[in-house]
Design a protein around this motif. Structure first.
Motif, PDB file in Angstrom:
ATOM      1  N   LEU A 146       0.825  -1.208   0.000  1.00  0.00           N
ATOM      2  CA  LEU A 146       0.000   0.000   0.000  1.00  0.00           C
ATOM      3  C   LEU A 146       0.856   1.254   0.000  1.00  0.00           C
ATOM      4  O   LEU A 146       0.351   2.359  -0.182  1.00  0.00           O
ATOM      5  CB  LEU A 146      -0.938   0.004   1.209  1.00  0.00           C
ATOM      6  CG  LEU A 146      -1.965  -1.131   1.274  1.00  0.00           C
ATOM      7  CD1 LEU A 146      -2.963  -0.882   2.383  1.00  0.00           C
ATOM      8  CD2 LEU A 146      -2.699  -1.289  -0.042  1.00  0.00           C
ATOM      9  N   VAL A 147       2.161   1.070   0.215  1.00  0.00           N
ATOM     10  CA  VAL A 147       3.062   2.217   0.262  1.00  0.00           C
ATOM     11  C   VAL A 147       3.025   2.981  -1.056  1.00  0.00           C
ATOM     12  O   VAL A 147       3.017   4.204  -1.081  1.00  0.00           O
ATOM     13  CB  VAL A 147       4.504   1.745   0.567  1.00  0.00           C
ATOM     14  CG1 VAL A 147       5.468   2.917   0.513  1.00  0.00           C
ATOM     15  CG2 VAL A 147       4.566   1.069   1.933  1.00  0.00           C
ATOM     16  N   ASN A 148       2.982   2.227  -2.159  1.00  0.00           N
ATOM     17  CA  ASN A 148       2.984   2.853  -3.473  1.00  0.00           C
ATOM     18  C   ASN A 148       1.586   3.104  -4.015  1.00  0.00           C
ATOM     19  O   ASN A 148       1.416   3.484  -5.159  1.00  0.00           O
ATOM     20  CB  ASN A 148       3.764   1.991  -4.460  1.00  0.00           C
ATOM     21  CG  ASN A 148       5.211   1.860  -4.043  1.00  0.00           C
ATOM     22  OD1 ASN A 148       5.845   2.826  -3.653  1.00  0.00           O
ATOM     23  ND2 ASN A 148       5.727   0.646  -4.092  1.00  0.00           N
ATOM     24  N   ALA A 149       0.585   2.823  -3.216  1.00  0.00           N
ATOM     25  CA  ALA A 149      -0.800   3.027  -3.648  1.00  0.00           C
ATOM     26  C   ALA A 149      -1.555   3.752  -2.549  1.00  0.00           C
ATOM     27  O   ALA A 149      -2.276   3.148  -1.773  1.00  0.00           O
ATOM     28  CB  ALA A 149      -1.450   1.682  -3.950  1.00  0.00           C
ATOM     29  N   PRO A 150      -1.358   5.078  -2.506  1.00  0.00           N
ATOM     30  CA  PRO A 150      -1.863   5.875  -1.374  1.00  0.00           C
ATOM     31  C   PRO A 150      -3.375   5.811  -1.200  1.00  0.00           C
ATOM     32  O   PRO A 150      -3.871   6.054  -0.101  1.00  0.00           O
ATOM     33  CB  PRO A 150      -1.408   7.292  -1.702  1.00  0.00           C
ATOM     34  CG  PRO A 150      -1.138   7.281  -3.169  1.00  0.00           C
ATOM     35  CD  PRO A 150      -0.664   5.899  -3.491  1.00  0.00           C
ATOM     36  N   ASN A 151      -4.119   5.505  -2.249  1.00  0.00           N
ATOM     37  CA  ASN A 151      -5.576   5.493  -2.112  1.00  0.00           C
ATOM     38  C   ASN A 151      -6.145   4.093  -1.925  1.00  0.00           C
ATOM     39  O   ASN A 151      -7.346   3.918  -1.768  1.00  0.00           O
ATOM     40  CB  ASN A 151      -6.233   6.120  -3.337  1.00  0.00           C
ATOM     41  CG  ASN A 151      -5.907   7.589  -3.449  1.00  0.00           C
ATOM     42  OD1 ASN A 151      -5.641   8.242  -2.446  1.00  0.00           O
ATOM     43  ND2 ASN A 151      -5.872   8.092  -4.657  1.00  0.00           N
ATOM     44  N   MET A 152      -5.278   3.094  -1.963  1.00  0.00           N
ATOM     45  CA  MET A 152      -5.747   1.733  -1.848  1.00  0.00           C
ATOM     46  C   MET A 152      -6.074   1.397  -0.407  1.00  0.00           C
ATOM     47  O   MET A 152      -5.379   1.792   0.525  1.00  0.00           O
ATOM     48  CB  MET A 152      -4.659   0.759  -2.332  1.00  0.00           C
ATOM     49  CG  MET A 152      -4.762   0.437  -3.791  1.00  0.00           C
ATOM     50  SD  MET A 152      -6.123  -0.688  -4.083  1.00  0.00           S
ATOM     51  CE  MET A 152      -5.333  -2.211  -3.617  1.00  0.00           C
ATOM     52  N   SER A 153      -7.157   0.682  -0.251  1.00  0.00           N
ATOM     53  CA  SER A 153      -7.528   0.195   1.064  1.00  0.00           C
ATOM     54  C   SER A 153      -8.320  -1.078   0.815  1.00  0.00           C
ATOM     55  O   SER A 153      -8.654  -1.394  -0.316  1.00  0.00           O
ATOM     56  CB  SER A 153      -8.351   1.227   1.816  1.00  0.00           C
ATOM     57  OG  SER A 153      -9.309   1.796   0.958  1.00  0.00           O
ATOM     58  N   TYR A 154      -8.634  -1.788   1.857  1.00  0.00           N
ATOM     59  CA  TYR A 154      -9.378  -3.032   1.678  1.00  0.00           C
ATOM     60  C   TYR A 154     -10.442  -3.131   2.761  1.00  0.00           C
ATOM     61  O   TYR A 154     -10.348  -2.465   3.790  1.00  0.00           O
ATOM     62  CB  TYR A 154      -8.423  -4.233   1.717  1.00  0.00           C
ATOM     63  CG  TYR A 154      -7.490  -4.232   2.892  1.00  0.00           C
ATOM     64  CD1 TYR A 154      -7.884  -4.803   4.095  1.00  0.00           C
ATOM     65  CD2 TYR A 154      -6.244  -3.628   2.819  1.00  0.00           C
ATOM     66  CE1 TYR A 154      -7.038  -4.778   5.187  1.00  0.00           C
ATOM     67  CE2 TYR A 154      -5.399  -3.603   3.899  1.00  0.00           C
ATOM     68  CZ  TYR A 154      -5.799  -4.175   5.077  1.00  0.00           C
ATOM     69  OH  TYR A 154      -4.974  -4.141   6.169  1.00  0.00           O
ATOM     70  N   PRO A 155     -11.464  -3.947   2.500  1.00  0.00           N
ATOM     71  CA  PRO A 155     -12.587  -3.950   3.439  1.00  0.00           C
ATOM     72  C   PRO A 155     -12.290  -4.645   4.762  1.00  0.00           C
ATOM     73  O   PRO A 155     -11.607  -5.663   4.798  1.00  0.00           O
ATOM     74  CB  PRO A 155     -13.687  -4.699   2.679  1.00  0.00           C
ATOM     75  CG  PRO A 155     -13.021  -5.419   1.583  1.00  0.00           C
ATOM     76  CD  PRO A 155     -11.703  -4.782   1.317  1.00  0.00           C
ATOM     77  N   CYS A 156     -12.827  -4.066   5.835  1.00  0.00           N
ATOM     78  CA  CYS A 156     -12.793  -4.678   7.162  1.00  0.00           C
ATOM     79  C   CYS A 156     -13.505  -6.022   7.092  1.00  0.00           C
ATOM     80  O   CYS A 156     -14.531  -6.141   6.433  1.00  0.00           O
ATOM     81  CB  CYS A 156     -13.486  -3.742   8.148  1.00  0.00           C
ATOM     82  SG  CYS A 156     -14.074  -4.525   9.657  1.00  0.00           S
TER      83      CYS A 156
END
Ligand SMILES: [Zn+2]
Ligand SMILES: [Zn+2]
Length: 126
Positions: free
Chosen positions: A72-82
């Motif tokens: 995620l370091v190189n993908a600042p907008n990436m996140s994943y669901p709880c």
């Protein structure tokens, strides 16, 4: 040899360290390639965008992130669901809210056990 059904496609396969059959490993590696390529060109992508653009399921992308294959370091907008409520997060498996709730539940459970009526008698097991 340790045979098991592949959790991804259901085929019988000889167990390996990846826990899915060789065909699925190839599939997953292909999906991984698609994701990293897309992310390289679209650093600001969010997980739903990535999933739509690559056809890779959000669940699989989440797995890549958890396994550390997608950083995620190189993908600042990436996140994943709880895992519990689906809120998008970038750390841990569950969001802060769910963690706090689970913590509270755990404490409640503990105090229920602790406050169990104890009549002081000891019972002898026969
Ligand atoms: Zn499989
Ligand atoms: Zn949550």
């Amino acid at each position: 040899m340790n045979l098991d059904n592949c959790p991804r496609c259901g085929r019988l396969f000889a167990k390996n360290f990846r826990d899915v059959c060789p065909a699925c490993i190839k599939d997953i590696d292909k999906e991984y390639e698609l994701c990293t390529t897309y992310l390289r060109e679209n650093k600001g992508a969010i997980i739903t965008e990535l999933s739509e653009a690559t056809g890779v399921s959000i669940r699989q992308i989440t797995k890549f992130v958890r396994e550390g294959r997608i950083s995620l370091v190189n993908a600042p907008n990436m996140s994943y669901p709880c895992e519990v409520c689906g809120t998008l997060i970038r750390d841990n498996h569950i969001c802060d809210n769910c963690r706090a709730r689970l913590q509270k539940d755990a404490n409640k459970l503990k105090s229920t056990f602790a406050s169990k009526p104890d009549d002081g008698k000891t019972y002898e097991r026969t």
